[in-house]
Enzyme design. Structure first.
Site, PDB file in Angstrom:
ATOM      1  N   ASP A   1     133.777  55.490   6.942  1.00 31.90           N
ATOM      2  CA  ASP A   1     134.360  55.685   5.759  1.00 31.90           C
ATOM      3  C   ASP A   1     133.152  56.601   5.034  1.00 31.90           C
ATOM      4  O   ASP A   1     131.998  56.939   5.582  1.00 31.90           O
ATOM      5  CB  ASP A   1     134.475  54.497   4.623  1.00 31.90           C
ATOM      6  CG  ASP A   1     135.435  53.773   5.094  1.00 31.90           C
ATOM      7  OD1 ASP A   1     136.550  54.162   5.814  1.00 31.90           O
ATOM      8  OD2 ASP A   1     135.516  52.592   4.537  1.00 31.90           O
TER       9      ASP A   1
ATOM     10  N   ILE B   1     117.656  29.932  42.017  1.00 34.79           N
ATOM     11  CA  ILE B   1     118.925  29.918  41.533  1.00 34.79           C
ATOM     12  C   ILE B   1     118.769  30.258  40.048  1.00 34.79           C
ATOM     13  O   ILE B   1     118.275  29.676  39.060  1.00 34.79           O
ATOM     14  CB  ILE B   1     119.811  28.670  41.608  1.00 34.79           C
ATOM     15  CG1 ILE B   1     120.043  28.616  43.387  1.00 34.79           C
ATOM     16  CG2 ILE B   1     121.183  28.795  40.754  1.00 34.79           C
ATOM     17  CD1 ILE B   1     120.964  27.179  43.612  1.00 34.79           C
TER      18      ILE B   1
ATOM     19  N   ASN C   1     107.407  29.262  39.162  1.00 28.58           N
ATOM     20  CA  ASN C   1     108.537  29.452  38.499  1.00 28.58           C
ATOM     21  C   ASN C   1     108.559  29.287  36.845  1.00 28.58           C
ATOM     22  O   ASN C   1     108.797  29.813  36.293  1.00 28.58           O
ATOM     23  CB  ASN C   1     109.813  28.385  39.040  1.00 28.58           C
ATOM     24  CG  ASN C   1     111.163  29.005  38.697  1.00 28.58           C
ATOM     25  OD1 ASN C   1     111.305  30.207  38.592  1.00 28.58           O
ATOM     26  ND2 ASN C   1     112.016  28.107  38.390  1.00 28.58           N
TER      27      ASN C   1
ATOM     28  N   ALA D   1     113.894  26.961  42.021  1.00 28.24           N
ATOM     29  CA  ALA D   1     113.312  28.304  41.480  1.00 28.24           C
ATOM     30  C   ALA D   1     114.320  29.612  41.725  1.00 28.24           C
ATOM     31  O   ALA D   1     114.346  30.290  40.618  1.00 28.24           O
ATOM     32  CB  ALA D   1     111.913  28.559  42.372  1.00 28.24           C
TER      33      ALA D   1
ATOM     34  N   ASP E   1     108.655  32.594  35.134  1.00 26.71           N
ATOM     35  CA  ASP E   1     109.760  32.634  34.124  1.00 26.71           C
ATOM     36  C   ASP E   1     109.715  32.579  32.869  1.00 26.71           C
ATOM     37  O   ASP E   1     110.309  33.027  31.941  1.00 26.71           O
ATOM     38  CB  ASP E   1     110.989  32.013  34.825  1.00 26.71           C
ATOM     39  CG  ASP E   1     111.334  32.372  36.292  1.00 26.71           C
ATOM     40  OD1 ASP E   1     110.747  33.363  36.858  1.00 26.71           O
ATOM     41  OD2 ASP E   1     112.536  31.730  36.543  1.00 26.71           O
TER      42      ASP E   1
ATOM     43  N   GLU F   1     120.316  29.716  37.318  1.00 26.55           N
ATOM     44  CA  GLU F   1     121.544  29.272  36.497  1.00 26.55           C
ATOM     45  C   GLU F   1     121.159  29.398  35.053  1.00 26.55           C
ATOM     46  O   GLU F   1     122.166  29.347  34.320  1.00 26.55           O
ATOM     47  CB  GLU F   1     121.513  27.795  36.911  1.00 26.55           C
ATOM     48  CG  GLU F   1     120.466  26.868  36.373  1.00 26.55           C
ATOM     49  CD  GLU F   1     119.140  27.001  36.689  1.00 26.55           C
ATOM     50  OE1 GLU F   1     119.004  27.607  37.650  1.00 26.55           O
ATOM     51  OE2 GLU F   1     118.324  26.236  35.911  1.00 26.55           O
TER      52      GLU F   1
HETATM   53  P1  ATP Z   1     136.606  56.579   1.757  1.00 26.02           P
HETATM   54  O1  ATP Z   1     137.842  56.011   2.435  1.00 26.02           O
HETATM   55  O2  ATP Z   1     135.778  57.687   2.160  1.00 26.02           O
HETATM   56  O3  ATP Z   1     135.695  55.349   1.354  1.00 26.02           O
HETATM   57  P2  ATP Z   1     138.105  57.301  -0.808  1.00 26.02           P
HETATM   58  O4  ATP Z   1     137.414  56.168  -1.902  1.00 26.02           O
HETATM   59  O5  ATP Z   1     138.291  58.434  -1.056  1.00 26.02           O
HETATM   60  O6  ATP Z   1     137.195  57.292   0.359  1.00 26.02           O
HETATM   61  P3  ATP Z   1     140.548  55.647  -1.143  1.00 26.02           P
HETATM   62  O7  ATP Z   1     139.571  54.851  -2.104  1.00 26.02           O
HETATM   63  O8  ATP Z   1     141.529  55.046  -0.168  1.00 26.02           O
HETATM   64  O9  ATP Z   1     139.569  56.538  -0.086  1.00 26.02           O
HETATM   65  O10 ATP Z   1     141.193  56.735  -2.169  1.00 26.02           O
HETATM   66  C1  ATP Z   1     141.938  57.735  -1.778  1.00 26.02           C
HETATM   67  C2  ATP Z   1     142.289  58.585  -2.926  1.00 26.02           C
HETATM   68  O11 ATP Z   1     142.679  57.869  -4.048  1.00 26.02           O
HETATM   69  C3  ATP Z   1     141.125  59.241  -3.391  1.00 26.02           C
HETATM   70  O12 ATP Z   1     140.640  60.428  -2.553  1.00 26.02           O
HETATM   71  C4  ATP Z   1     141.370  59.569  -4.693  1.00 26.02           C
HETATM   72  O13 ATP Z   1     142.015  60.845  -4.792  1.00 26.02           O
HETATM   73  C5  ATP Z   1     142.346  58.576  -5.159  1.00 26.02           C
HETATM   74  N1  ATP Z   1     141.627  57.423  -6.030  1.00 26.02           N
HETATM   75  C6  ATP Z   1     140.590  56.752  -5.586  1.00 26.02           C
HETATM   76  N2  ATP Z   1     140.374  55.870  -6.484  1.00 26.02           N
HETATM   77  C7  ATP Z   1     141.191  55.951  -7.395  1.00 26.02           C
HETATM   78  C8  ATP Z   1     141.567  55.348  -8.814  1.00 26.02           C
HETATM   79  N3  ATP Z   1     140.875  54.354  -9.230  1.00 26.02           N
HETATM   80  N4  ATP Z   1     142.503  55.859  -9.345  1.00 26.02           N
HETATM   81  C9  ATP Z   1     143.393  56.746  -8.740  1.00 26.02           C
HETATM   82  N5  ATP Z   1     143.229  57.359  -7.888  1.00 26.02           N
HETATM   83  C10 ATP Z   1     142.111  56.937  -6.939  1.00 26.02           C
END
Ligand code: ATP
Length: 871
Positions: free
Chosen positions: A324, A280, A693, A278, A697, A282
């Site tokens: 992000d 231990i 127990n 009871a 338990d 385990e």
């Molecule tokens: P998060 O990291 O917040 O998700 P994000 O989408 O801004 O953001 P990335 O996708 O790495 O991050 O994009 C980085 C940058 O690249 C953007 O801020 C934008 O200026 C540029 N970017 C994003 N998408 C495109 C695209 N399809 N074509 C060209 N440039 C782009």
């Protein structure tokens, strides 16, 4: 067959397939013939194994031996009771483990990856485990290669094969047949292997082997060591071992003292064994797994899918959430707010009236579905939609200026380039982060940059995402389509400002984080000013001490400089995914517990290294999901905070369970151990101990898992993952509550024997049982009174306690159980006395909480009050 040394037509012939793929019927037949495309899970237990596991536990074997001994010496009644208890124990254990296994299986299924295949020339998504040899699969960057494949066609294809070959550089793949010969795995350039992943480009391929027939399958036994014990389980296992030793020593002393006193030996032996069984704990590590698995099951309802079980336990310890921006803090619903066309860029030779709108339509990967909806990246959809609304339709313009080459977007370069054939040469258009484009402009354009930068910054400061366009006209397609030649010497075309509204719930979640001692940090590829503005709107930045750091600034900093400020940075802008790793290590070096989100292939190392790696469920690549501990099914920041809240609750409840079991067990030990020292007979029979127990338990212990979150659970600092389980007074609690329960038990024994009550043992037995039930009720909250949280706020607990009381009353009053358990019906007065004495545990635990609350209030009254004006 060595598929890499034969022509692709031969591959198709031998697999009885074609480039249009299999038809669904053949695929079904092959699935039956070859089995699922998955690795055999050697750890998966069958129902029988789970059942056997319950019965082969050392403690159960000891009990079986005790039952046999009782039978042999003629104590058949005890044999029956012990066997019944073993069976009931096994049933409870089995149901729990089976439920936990099912929950884990369901989670694994939800996290399983999917594959794109051609069936009857139609592209469809299927479970990766449904792939069969002969299938044609479509692969793109971010995909995990779902089976062993031979490429039919490949575009800029690069594969990370490090999981198989140990080689860390990406391998460029192509569909070309290799000359006859022996090739090591890493040299078979026209083959892709299950478990490796595509980092760049796209491909079509024939599936040549699935499941255990793949190269990964051959070494599968070596890689199946994924699930490790959680930190708490490890600590409990160590603690459990020393505790078991201590209990065994106590039982031996108990046995020795009893022997010297001349107690009947068989009874003494059985009681000692029962006490050991009871007391231990385990089963504690197993109970933790079950609680975590069931917790993970509930987390799915809040859109957080757990991939690695220890994450459930450690969620409550998170101190930094690095997230992000796009889609997580914002809605990822982009709209173009305004555009600015550079007066200096004109392409009269191409008869284009608006260069910017043309670039917006052409440098774009979106497609339209049958209903006319744009599909693709939300930034691109917004841009294409805006251009199309002004008569610059992507499809129409592409027939005029077909795309002949491209440099796809990558978050490190932060731009993408497309090349289009025109009657006057090749039009090269680059779109990307405006700051990045400025560095790619032709030297003659430099003078216009300051003015452009001012315009861009003014908009970025208001939270707009800024995308710029630049271009040039080349006489012909260059030999090398690489960024160095194409993304330089450009002419500025213009820019577009896009708005991506913050998520409403994110603001609340940020505030909740802060109250809970968790610091939310935004990590984005976006412009510094855009990021800062959104961070301010959401409350991530709320004081002048909160810093914003850009990727380029970070890369110029050395370790000590970064370490000195890392805890103050609230926004990282323009960072590369690779820099996420540096951020994690710096925070971890300062003993922070970091949750980090990610979606792309490049995010995988950061997700693996974070304490909790969180992949996006909607926009995340398979590679990111595979690397993560948890997947956000709705990509929403608020969900992370919800998951942390659940994590704290689950952890709290596990600790409550440990508290409850340990203090109850301690009560049993004290009662039996101390009685002889007061000159009292052994208070209980072996079967009484086993019954208590099982009863205490079992159900009430389980019901603690249903305890709702404590009211202050998100108002207190995170749990330090390094803290011992004895922190927060566990050891002290076990000691005093144990002594109280033990004291009440021998107290009633002494009193009833002294008063000449014949039912003394039934009374003692009942006091020990009811004291633990009272403990279960009071232990539900660490701070609040049960009357405040309400008896009905955990109905399973109320039900479990009522059910246990009824069972105990049956044992006291039903003649059948009287014979089995050697109990006698108590009079009303006797029952009343036992109830009053056993309730002392409940009241004492409640009193301890009251004192805690009072001292906490008086301490907080003496603390300096926060300035309400300070943000
Ligand atoms: P998060 O990291 O917040 O998700 P994000 O989408 O801004 O953001 P990335 O996708 O790495 O991050 O994009 C980085 C940058 O690249 C953007 O801020 C934008 O200026 C540029 N970017 C994003 N998408 C495109 C695209 N399809 N074509 C060209 N440039 C782009």
């Amino acid at each position: 067959m060595d598929y890499y040394v034969v022509p692709i037509a031969e591959v198709a012939r031998s697999l009885k397939t074609s480039s249009a793929g299999l038809d669904p019927d053949t695929a079904r037949q092959r699935l039956a013939e070859y089995g699922r495309n998955q690795l055999a899970d050697t750890r998966k237990k069958t129902v029988w194994q789970i059942l056997l596991h319950q019965l082969t536990d050392v403690m159960i074997l000891v009990l079986i031996a005790a039952a046999i001994i009782s039978g042999v010496v003629g104590e058949v009644k005890s044999t029956y009771v012990i066997l019944a208890i073993i069976i009931l124990n096994a049933i409870i254990g089995f149901v729990q483990e089976y439920r936990a296994d099912k929950a884990m299986e369901a989670l694994k299924k939800m996290a399983s990856s999917q594959a794109q295949v051609l069936r009857n020339n139609q592209a469809t998504k299927v479970e990766a485990s449904d792939l069969v040899p002969g299938d044609v699969t479509l692969l793109e960057a971010g995909n995990i290669i779902p089976a062993d494949v031979r490429f039919i066609e490949a575009h800029a294809l690069k594969v990370d094969e490090s999981s198989l070959t140990g080689e860390s550089t990406n391998v460029e793949k192509n569909p070309d047949m290799l000359p006859d010969g022996d090739y090591a795995l890493g040299d078979r350039l026209n083959m892709g292997y299950k478990g490796t992943f595509v980092t760049n480009g796209r491909a079509t391929a024939y599936v040549v082997a699935t499941g255990m027939n793949t190269e990964l399958g051959r070494i599968a036994t070596l890689v199946q060591s994924d699930e490790t014990a959680t930190p708490l389980q490890k600590r409990l296992a160590v603690f459990g071992k020393s505790l078991s030793m201590a209990v065994l020593v106590l039982c031996l002393i108990f046995f020795g003292v009893g022997w010297l006193r001349g107690e009947p030996l068989l009874n003494l032996l059985l009681v000692s064994i029962s006490l050991a069984v009871a007391a231990i704990p385990e089963a504690l590590p197993a109970v933790v797994t079950i609680a975590l698995a069931l917790g993970a099951k509930r987390l799915v309802k809040s859109h957080a899918l757990i991939r690695k079980l220890p994450a459930v336990e450690t969620l409550g310890s998170v101190t930094y959430i690095c997230t992000d921006k796009t889609g997580t803090l914002t809605l990822n619903k982009m709209t173009v707010q305004e555009i600015y066309e550079s007066p200096t860029f004109a392409l009269p030779v191409l008869a284009i009236s608006n260069g910017l709108l043309t670039a917006m339509a052409l440098n774009n990967d979106v497609v339209k579905d049958e209903e006319g909806n744009w599909l693709g990246d939300s930034t691109e959809v917004a841009l294409a939609h805006y251009a199309a609304g002004r008569e610059y339709e992507r499809m129409k313009l592409e027939t005029q200026f077909p795309r002949i080459a491209e440099l796809p977007f990558d978050s490190q370069r932060k731009c993408m380039t497309t090349l289009h054939q025109t009657p006057h040469g090749v039009l090269c258009i680059t779109k990307g982060a405006v700051g990045v484009l400025f560095d790619q402009l032709d030297a003659g354009q430099e003078s216009s940059i300051p003015d452009l930068r001012q315009r861009v910054d003014a908009l970025a400061e208001q939270g707009y995402r800024m995308l710029g366009y630049a271009g040039k006209l080349l006489p012909e397609l260059p030999q090398n389509v690489v960024p160095a030649t194409l993304e330089s010497g450009l002419f500025f075309i213009g820019f577009a400002s896009l708005i991506d509204p913050p998520r409403q719930e994110a603001k609340r979640a940020v505030a909740e984080c802060k109250a809970a001692g968790i610091i939310p940090v935004m990590i984005t590829g976006d412009h510094k000013l855009t990021a800062k503005s959104i961070a301010q709107t959401l409350g991530i930045i709320s004081s002048v001490d909160d810093l914003v750091l850009t990727g380029p600034e970070l890369s110029k900093m050395d370790e000590p400089a970064f370490d000195a400020i890392v805890e103050k940075v609230r926004v990282y802008a323009r960072v590369d995914p690779e820099q996420k790793l540096r951020i994690i290590s710096a925070l971890q070096a300062r003993h922070q517990f970091v949750a980090m989100t990610g979606d792309g292939v490049n995010d995988a190392p950061a997700l693996k290294n974070a304490d909790i790696g969180i992949a996006m469920g909607i926009t995340g690549t398979e590679v990111a999901k595979e690397a993560a501990h948890m997947i956000l099914l709705d990509d929403n920041f608020a969900t992370i905070v919800k998951a942390v809240k659940h994590g704290r609750r689950i952890f709290d409840n596990i600790l409550k369970f440990i508290r409850y079991i340990m203090s109850g067990n301690a009560g049993e030990i004290w009662a039996l151990f101390l009685a002889p020292f007061f000159g009292l007979p052994i208070p209980l029979l072996a079967i009484h101990i086993l019954w208590i127990n099982l009863l205490t338990d079992g159900l009430p212990g389980l019901a603690l898992a249903y305890e709702p979150a404590e009211r202050n659970s998100m108002k207190r600092p995170p749990i330090d993952p390094r803290q011992t389980i004895f922190a927060d007074g566990l050891g002290w609690f076990i000691l005093w509550v144990g002594l109280l329960i033990g004291g009440a038990t021998i107290g009633i024994e002494a009193w009833s024997i002294h008063s000449g009550i014949g039912h003394w043992q039934t009374m003692t037995f009942t006091v020990l049982c009811f004291s633990q039930l009272g403990n279960a009720l009071a232990i539900r909250s660490r701070r609040e009174s049960v009357f405040r949280i309400g008896l009905f706020s955990n109905k399973p607990m109320l039900g479990a306690v009522v059910f246990s009381v009824v069972l105990q009353l049956l044992i006291i009053y039903a003649p059948f159980f009287n014979t089995l358990f050697s109990t006698q019906p108590l009079t009303v007065v006797e029952l009343g006395i036992t109830l009053v004495v056993s309730s002392s545990t409940f009241w004492a635990v409640e009193l301890e909480k009251l004192i805690r609350r009072k001292t906490a209030v008086s301490i907080s009254n003496h603390l300096p009050k926060p300035n309400p004006l300070a943000s």
